[in-house]
Scaffold this motif. Structure first.
Motif, PDB file in Angstrom:
ATOM      1  N   GLY A  76      -5.117  20.162   2.418  1.00 50.28           N
ATOM      2  CA  GLY A  76      -5.496  19.176   3.715  1.00 50.28           C
ATOM      3  C   GLY A  76      -6.061  20.753   4.815  1.00 50.28           C
TER       4      GLY A  76
ATOM      5  N   ASN B 114      -9.050   1.341   4.002  1.00 49.90           N
ATOM      6  CA  ASN B 114      -7.796   0.364   2.895  1.00 49.90           C
ATOM      7  C   ASN B 114      -8.530  -0.725   2.981  1.00 49.90           C
ATOM      8  OD1 ASN B 114      -6.032  -0.947   1.718  1.00 49.90           O
ATOM      9  ND2 ASN B 114      -4.573  -0.993   2.594  1.00 49.90           N
TER      10      ASN B 114
ATOM     11  N   ASN C  70       1.755  17.123  -0.023  1.00 47.09           N
ATOM     12  CA  ASN C  70       0.649  17.844   1.004  1.00 47.09           C
ATOM     13  C   ASN C  70       1.221  19.018   1.900  1.00 47.09           C
ATOM     14  OD1 ASN C  70      -0.370  15.796   0.092  1.00 47.09           O
ATOM     15  ND2 ASN C  70      -0.732  15.089   1.825  1.00 47.09           N
TER      16      ASN C  70
ATOM     17  N   THR D 125     -11.844  17.015   3.403  1.00 45.24           N
ATOM     18  CA  THR D 125     -10.955  16.426   3.240  1.00 45.24           C
ATOM     19  C   THR D 125     -10.000  15.536   2.853  1.00 45.24           C
ATOM     20  OG1 THR D 125     -12.500  14.405   3.567  1.00 45.24           O
ATOM     21  CG2 THR D 125     -12.051  15.437   5.385  1.00 45.24           C
ATOM     22  N   GLN D 126      -8.892  14.761   2.774  1.00 44.52           N
ATOM     23  CA  GLN D 126      -8.793  14.343   1.805  1.00 44.52           C
ATOM     24  C   GLN D 126      -8.238  12.609   1.989  1.00 44.52           C
ATOM     25  OE1 GLN D 126      -3.767  15.920   2.623  1.00 44.52           O
ATOM     26  NE2 GLN D 126      -4.633  17.335   0.436  1.00 44.52           N
TER      27      GLN D 126
ATOM     28  N   TYR E 291      -4.428  -2.318  -5.162  1.00 43.66           N
ATOM     29  CA  TYR E 291      -3.864  -2.413  -4.402  1.00 43.66           C
ATOM     30  C   TYR E 291      -3.924  -3.988  -3.497  1.00 43.66           C
ATOM     31  CZ  TYR E 291      -2.405   2.660  -4.719  1.00 43.66           C
ATOM     32  OH  TYR E 291      -2.188   3.116  -5.675  1.00 43.66           O
TER      33      TYR E 291
ATOM     34  N   PRO F 172      -4.578   7.710  -0.726  1.00 46.04           N
ATOM     35  CA  PRO F 172      -4.721   6.737  -1.841  1.00 46.04           C
ATOM     36  C   PRO F 172      -5.045   5.029  -1.841  1.00 46.04           C
ATOM     37  CG  PRO F 172      -1.926   6.711  -0.070  1.00 46.04           C
ATOM     38  CD  PRO F 172      -3.502   7.734   0.301  1.00 46.04           C
ATOM     39  N   THR F 173      -5.468   4.511  -0.647  1.00 47.00           N
ATOM     40  CA  THR F 173      -5.678   3.143  -0.787  1.00 47.00           C
ATOM     41  C   THR F 173      -7.209   2.903  -0.392  1.00 47.00           C
ATOM     42  OG1 THR F 173      -5.100   2.965   2.061  1.00 47.00           O
ATOM     43  CG2 THR F 173      -3.442   2.139   0.310  1.00 47.00           C
TER      44      THR F 173
ATOM     45  N   SER G 230       1.068  -1.608   0.104  1.00 42.28           N
ATOM     46  CA  SER G 230       0.262  -0.203   0.048  1.00 42.28           C
ATOM     47  C   SER G 230       0.485   1.673  -0.166  1.00 42.28           C
ATOM     48  CB  SER G 230      -0.494   0.231   1.455  1.00 42.28           C
ATOM     49  OG  SER G 230      -1.610  -1.163   0.936  1.00 42.28           O
ATOM     50  N   PRO G 231       0.888   2.579  -1.190  1.00 40.34           N
ATOM     51  CA  PRO G 231       0.878   3.831  -0.837  1.00 40.34           C
ATOM     52  C   PRO G 231       0.272   3.908   0.449  1.00 40.34           C
ATOM     53  CG  PRO G 231      -0.508   3.886  -2.431  1.00 40.34           C
ATOM     54  CD  PRO G 231      -0.499   2.487  -2.012  1.00 40.34           C
ATOM     55  N   LYS G 232       1.643   4.962   0.585  1.00 44.63           N
ATOM     56  CA  LYS G 232       1.622   5.880   1.470  1.00 44.63           C
ATOM     57  C   LYS G 232       1.593   7.563   0.896  1.00 44.63           C
ATOM     58  CE  LYS G 232       3.793   4.284   5.374  1.00 44.63           C
ATOM     59  NZ  LYS G 232       4.625   3.179   5.161  1.00 44.63           N
ATOM     60  N   SER G 233       0.591   8.315   1.617  1.00 46.64           N
ATOM     61  CA  SER G 233       0.061   9.742   1.605  1.00 46.64           C
ATOM     62  C   SER G 233       1.341  10.231   1.144  1.00 46.64           C
ATOM     63  CB  SER G 233      -0.983  10.313   2.723  1.00 46.64           C
ATOM     64  OG  SER G 233      -2.188   9.727   2.546  1.00 46.64           O
TER      65      SER G 233
END
Lengths: 143, 335
Positions: free
Chosen positions: A83, B201, A22, B156-157, B239, B160-161, A14-17
């Motif tokens: 953000g 996720n 940001n 909000t943001q 993913y 990515p998952t 899984s990729p991180k933010s």
């Protein structure tokens, strides 16, 4: 497969933010909001308002603008880019109250808007108040 | 003679037939790569209603109505409606099915709902308890956000998952006789929880359940790994799919390249800003009832294993520190 092994696999897959990018965006947008507020403050002061009054007027303008942008469905788009930059200033607080109020208006003015308005901002008010009491006590005894 | 095989599978003696299918989706799904295959794309996210909840029910009602209409039958011929969705107390399906006044089972399996509905519907038919059963599953982006996450307008943001809940409904009309792809077997998933807690996720949380049910299906029915042209999971996202392939390979599964995910088919993940891909009950249901049903009818796909995946947590259990239990149901469909 154990939970521990799987957790390792998930972390790798899984990729991180993008925390650094940001942060830069948050700094720029959040800074811009504060800079606009400062310009407004200086203007009001120059117009002859007392310091406290000028501050209150600026805060009111920022809050109303954030609520307006929330209602126009623009605030969340800016926030997607910015953000924390749009969460930390007072505008974020206004958005956190206006957004649930809009979302829950179908459940009525009392149990919808009235009750749900504070679901996100409520904890901020509660713990903000608690923190200020603690700081006040410390200040009172240590001073 | 029992039709139950191995640990968790059933094989149908007279395989039920999917005689009709319909998929209706919202505007964003209508901009995706499957746009031409959906029966209807609504450009109104509210489907002419006042609330997200009503919108989802209207979407469900329209899809079921259209599915029955396309078969030439009328709603009165349907002996059971089996339907699931993501709203609290299955409101999406319940208020949607209300006007049909037909025997109804509301199902909750989170996003695995379509797998549940098709499995149980086929059992009803092959068991001799019905001739016509409608299976439906729906989700609505805005309703799901409101139920599980934050108000829409909150700034909000997304991680990515995180995935994007599909606004859509897929419905199939399953019959004891007729022409169309046949449901030949099904494996019912167990609840599998490998301790994942990240609600941003959910693909990862559902992977162990998907891997488990796929392995059981092949083992129970003693099938070669390359038996199916496609194995399509529900909404693991990019993913999650990567993790599933990894997990299956580690377990010695040899046809990993045939595994795909409906969440990656419904959206263009490069252009549509959906992060990991599509999700929701309506994701696998609408992709199956449009894209896969067409390929099965055209003979492009001869056999497929449809594996809708679900994350069975609730907002409350997560707030109490619980993990996310996953589930997946496998349904074998042959053209």
């Amino acid at each position: 497969m154990t939970a521990k092994n799987f957790e390792k696999m998930v972390k790798e897959a899984s990729p991180k933010s993008a925390v650094f990018l940001n942060s830069v965006k948050a700094f720029l947008v959040g800074g811009a909001i504060c800079a606009v507020a400062q310009v407004l403050y200086n203007r009001f002061e120059a117009m002859g308002f007392a310091k406290d009054d000028a501050g209150l007027i600026v805060a009111a303008i920022l809050i109303v603008s954030a609520i307006l942008l929330t209602a126009l469905r623009v605030y969340d788009r800016i926030a997607k880019f910015a953000g924390a930059g749009t969460i930390v200033p007072i505008t974020g607080f206004a958005n956190a109250i206006a957004a649930p109020a809009i979302e829950h208006k179908n459940e009525g003015l009392v149990l919808g808007v009235g009750a749900k308005m504070f679901v996100i901002a409520g904890p901020v008010i509660v713990y903000g108040t608690v923190a200020s009491v603690i700081v006040g006590l410390i200040y009172y005894f240590v001073r | 003679m029992t039709k139950h095989f191995g640990d968790a599978s059933v094989k149908f003696e007279n395989p039920p037939v999917i005689i009709s299918a319909a998929a209706i989706v919202g505007p964003k799904e209508g901009e995706g790569p499957l746009a031409a295959l959906f029966d209807k794309i609504s450009d109104d996210i509210l489907f002419g209603k006042d609330t997200w909840e009503q919108a989802e029910s209207e979407l469900m009602r329209q899809t079921v109505e259209l599915c029955v209409q396309k078969s030439g039958l009328s709603a009165g011929d349907v002996q059971y409606i089996l339907a699931g969705d993501l709203l609290n107390q299955n409101s999406g399906s319940i208020y949607g099915a209300r006007s049909f006044e037909r025997p109804f089972f509301g199902l909750f399996g989170a996003c695995s709902a379509m797998g549940m509905a098709m499995s149980l519907g086929s059992m009803l038919i092959d068991g001799g308890f019905a001739n016509y059963v409608v299976a439906s599953a729906s989700s609505h982006f805005c309703g799901a956000e409101k139920t599980f996450r934050f108000p829409l307008e909150l700034g909000t943001q997304r991680a990515p998952t995180a995935s994007w809940t599909v606004t859509g409904d897929g419905a199939v009309l399953i019959s004891a006789t007729g022409r169309g792809p046949k449901i030949t077997a099904a494996t019912t998933g167990a609840i599998v929880d490998l301790g994942q807690k990240d609600v941003n996720n959910m693909g990862a949380a559902m992977v162990p359940a998907a891997a488990d049910v796929i392995a059981k299906h092949f083992r129970d029915l003693n099938l070669p790994h390359d038996y199916y042209d496609v194995i399509a999971t529900g909404d693991l996202g990019m993913y999650g799919l990567k993790l599933l392939k990894q997990m299956l390979s580690q377990d010695g599964f040899t046809a990993v390249e045939r595994v795909n995910d409906c969440g990656l088919l419904i959206f263009d993940t490069q252009k549509q800003d959906v992060h990991a891909g599509g999700s929701g009950c309506g994701c696998s249901a609408s992709v199956f009832a449009s894209y896969f049903i067409k390929k099965l009818r055209d003979g492009e796909i001869k056999r497929m294993l449809f594996v809708p995946t679900g994350a069975l947590h609730s907002v409350v259990t997560i707030q109490q520190g619980e993990t996310i239990p996953g589930i997946a149901h496998a349904v074998a469909v042959e053209g």
